[in-house]
Structure formats: structure tokens, C-alpha cells
Enzyme design. Structure first.
Site, mmCIF file in Angstrom:
data_model
loop_
_atom_site.group_PDB
_atom_site.id
_atom_site.type_symbol
_atom_site.label_atom_id
_atom_site.label_comp_id
_atom_site.label_asym_id
_atom_site.label_seq_id
_atom_site.Cartn_x
_atom_site.Cartn_y
_atom_site.Cartn_z
ATOM 1 C CB CYS A 107 -12.505 -41.963 127.597
ATOM 2 S SG CYS A 107 -11.303 -40.938 126.723
ATOM 3 C CB CYS A 121 -3.884 -31.825 124.036
ATOM 4 S SG CYS A 121 -3.841 -33.525 124.600
HETATM 5 S S1 SF4 Z 1 -1.842 -34.096 121.282
HETATM 6 FE FE1 SF4 Z 1 -3.647 -33.994 119.937
HETATM 7 S S2 SF4 Z 1 -3.753 -36.045 119.016
HETATM 8 FE FE2 SF4 Z 1 -2.390 -36.215 120.803
HETATM 9 S S3 SF4 Z 1 -3.722 -36.848 122.508
HETATM 10 FE FE3 SF4 Z 1 -3.650 -34.611 122.542
HETATM 11 S S4 SF4 Z 1 -5.441 -33.950 121.321
HETATM 12 FE FE4 SF4 Z 1 -5.072 -36.115 120.840
#
Ligand code: SF4
Length: 346
Positions: A107, A121
């Protein structure tokens, strides 16, 4: 004043051949050096043992090799390996080796930080500093291939662009890196074993279709209801689901490749019947596969994985509508290497 030397891996093979010719040398010397740089992943000019000492010195006087350096490497109890990779300018990205019984998957990251702002995230909390160069993406793959051979006695089998960054926001460099990874002059991997995972940038999905790319596409969907998706992935306000669907229709019409959706079910966010029905509706226009991914909470715990009843509901209804569905357990949780956890904490 010291002249800044150029990274030799920014040159194409042709440019390298021309460089040698302009130096009064044979063009084939360019092929030899190119092979050292990519196929043999030489870290220094001294490594190029079939190139004369004078030539190596001349190269050193003109160029640098900006190779990445694995700063720290962590191994999880489940065999997952996470690399914190230092780039030539001191910035750090992360990449992960994920082993299963049948495959080892890399990954990899495509940007330092991310310009998008998905609420769930960890990478989103890092400011986007810059795009990675093709060689910096390629080097992550080589480092993980070496670790796969060392710890799992087999070469790397698959690559997913699911690390830090939105790969389609660094499209040209990602494509150049994949060209090298799949070329017989690079790693010679099949493009069918590579998945580019995007949060869904419609214009770039259409461009990929026009460019006739051979790798696979996955879309981090997480909701097929605009309101919900915008609340967890705010850029959805700019690229709403209708635009995304239209781009994916275009992709499917051109490539005839099944579309994979990555999807996390969160408690109280997208765990209702209406969320499942919207997903089924969204998937209808083309053969689709939905990967339901286990979520790994990041520090503040705002997002929590939904209970198994909600997951079962998704599986039952998707299957009933002939949509392929898999439930994916996340790996490397003890070292913050799981999906959505990459945030340079090591
Ligand atoms: S913010 Fe959204 S697009 Fe950017 S790395 Fe995290 S999951 Fe992926």
C-alpha cells in the site's frame, strides 16, 4: 555558489542516451546506467560496477540519485510491515506491506499529506506538502518488495495506491511510476495487479478511461447519499455523486472493467436501511463489487465501526441484488498501519 544537481532519474532513457552522446560517449552507456537506476535500483553511482570509474565520477559531478530511505520499519504481530520513508528533502511518507496467505500487497503513498479532507482519515490532518515524484513512488514499491522477500519468502504480488494522498491529484507522476513498475525495464509487474484507489475525482476518472490504462480502479465511496457523503468527505460538495456516477459510467463504457467500491459502515452515520438501498441504486449502472472495510478509529473516536448487524444487513441486501460483496478485516492495527491510519506517528 554551488550548482543544484539534477536528479538523474528525472531523465527518460532517451534523454540519458542523448546525454552520453553529447559527452562524446556511446549512447548505449545510457541504457546501462538506466538499467542500474531502475531495474537494479542502484542507490549510488559507485554501485554501477560495469561502468568505468571515470564515467561514474562524471555522473556524480552532474547528477544526484534522490533515493528514498526507510527511516523506521515496524512489524505488526499479524506480519504487516509499516515503513516511514524519508524523502530527499526530509519529508516523510508511509507505506505498508500487507501479507495474506496467498498474496503480499504494497500500500503506497502518492502525496505528502493530502489536500482532501475526509473526516475519518488520519492523513487528512497533515497538510498537503507536495506530490511525490515517480521515483519516490517506485522506491516505496521496491523497498516493500525487498521486505516481502525477506520476511515472507516471496516477491510482492499486488500494489494498491491507498496510502497517503489522493493519487488522481498527482496523476502524471502516478502514471509514470506505474509505467516503470510494469515495464520490463523496471519491476515487470502486471498492471492487473495494481489498484488505484480514488476518493472520486470525476474529471480524472474520465481521463484514465481515455488514456486506456490497464490497472484497476477502486472508489472510496462510503455513502451513496450526497448529504451524508458531503458530511464525511466535504469535497463531495464540489464533485457530487451524480458527477461521480457519470464519470464511472464513462469509465465502464470504455474499459468494461468491473468497478470496486471501498466502503466503511460507521455507527450512526451510514448504518441504516436507506444507506444500503442508496448504495444498491448507485451500483446498478455497471457490474460492481463492494468491499466493506473494517474501520480503525483514529485518536478522537468520533467515527466508530458499526455493529455486525449493520454489516450483515449490507451483505444480505447487496447479495440479494447480485452485487459482489466482501468483508475485509483490517490489518496492522497495532502499528497504526491500517486503512485511514497513516499519519506519520512513528
Ligand atoms: S483525506 Fe481522503 S483522499 Fe486524502 S488520504 Fe485520506 S481518505 Fe484518501
Amino acid at each position: 555558489m554551488e550548482i543544484k544537481k539534477k536528479d538523474i532519474r528525472a531523465l527518460t532513457k532517451e534523454q540519458l542516451r542523448d546525454f552520453f552522446e553529447n559527452q562524446g560517449d556511446k549512447a548505449f552507456r545510457g541504457n546501462q546506467v538506466y538499467e542500474w537506476l531502475w531495474q537494479k535500483s542502484a542507490h549510488t553511482f559507485e554501485d554501477m560496477t560495469n561502468v568505468s570509474k571515470e564515467t561514474r565520477q562524471m555522473l556524480k559531478a552532474n547528477f544526484v540519485i534522490n533515493h528514498i530511505k526507510v527511516d523506521t520499519m515496524q512489524r505488526s504481530s499479524d506480519g504487516t510491515v509499516k515503513n516511514a520513508v524519508r524523502l530527499h528533502d526530509g519529508l516523510i511518507v508511509e507505506s505498508v506491506l500487507i501479507p495474506t496467505k496467498t498474496r503480499t500487497t504494497a500500500c503506497v503513498s502518492s502525496q505528502v499529506g493530502c489536500s482532501l479532507d475526509c473526516k475519518f482519515c488520519a492523513t487528512a490532518r497533515l497538510k498537503r506538502m507536495r506530490n511525490l515524484n515517480p521515483d519516490e513512488i517506485y522506491d516505496q514499491v521496491v523497498a516493500i518488495d525487498n521486505e516481502s522477500r525477506l520476511y515472507h519468502n516471496r516477491p510482492l504480488s499486488n500494489i494498491v495506491f491507498m496510502g497517503m494522498g489522493e493519487p488522481l491529484m498527482n496523476y502524471n507522476n502516478v502514471i509514470k511510476a506505474i509505467d516503470k513498475i510494469t515495464s520490463s525495464e523496471g519491476l515487470g509487474m502486471s498492471p492487473k495487479r495494481i489498484v488505484v484507489s480514488t476518493s472520486g475525482v470525476p474529471k480524472m476518472i474520465k481521463k484514465m478511461a481515455d488514456d486506456d490504462v490497464k490497472f484497476k480502479l477502486a472508489v472510496s465511496l462510503h455513502s451513496a447519499i450526497d448529504e451524508v457523503r458531503t458530511s464525511i468527505m466535504p469535497f463531495n460538495a464540489t464533485f457530487p455523486l451524480n458527477d461521480l456516477r457519470e464519470a464511472l459510467q464513462y469509465w465502464y463504457a470504455k474499459t468494461k472493467n468491473r468497478i470496486t467500491y471501498e466502503y466503511v459502515v460507521w455507527d450512526g452515520i451510514n448504518d441504516n436501511r436507506k444507506d444500503v438501498d442508496a448504495l444498491v441504486e448507485f451500483c446498478k449502472f455497471a457490474p460492481s463489487k463492494v468491499n466493506l472495510i473494517e474501520y480503525n478509529p483514529i485518536d478522537d473516536g468520533e467515527f466508530q465501526q458499526a455493529n455486525s448487524k449493520a454489516i450483515d444487513l449490507y451483505v444480505k441486501i447487496l447479495e440479494h441484488n447480485n452485487i459482489t460483496v466482501t468483508v475485509r478485516r483490517s490489518r496492522g492495527k497495532d502499528i497504526d498501519a491500517a486503512c485511514g491510519q497513516l499519519a506519520n506517528k512513528s
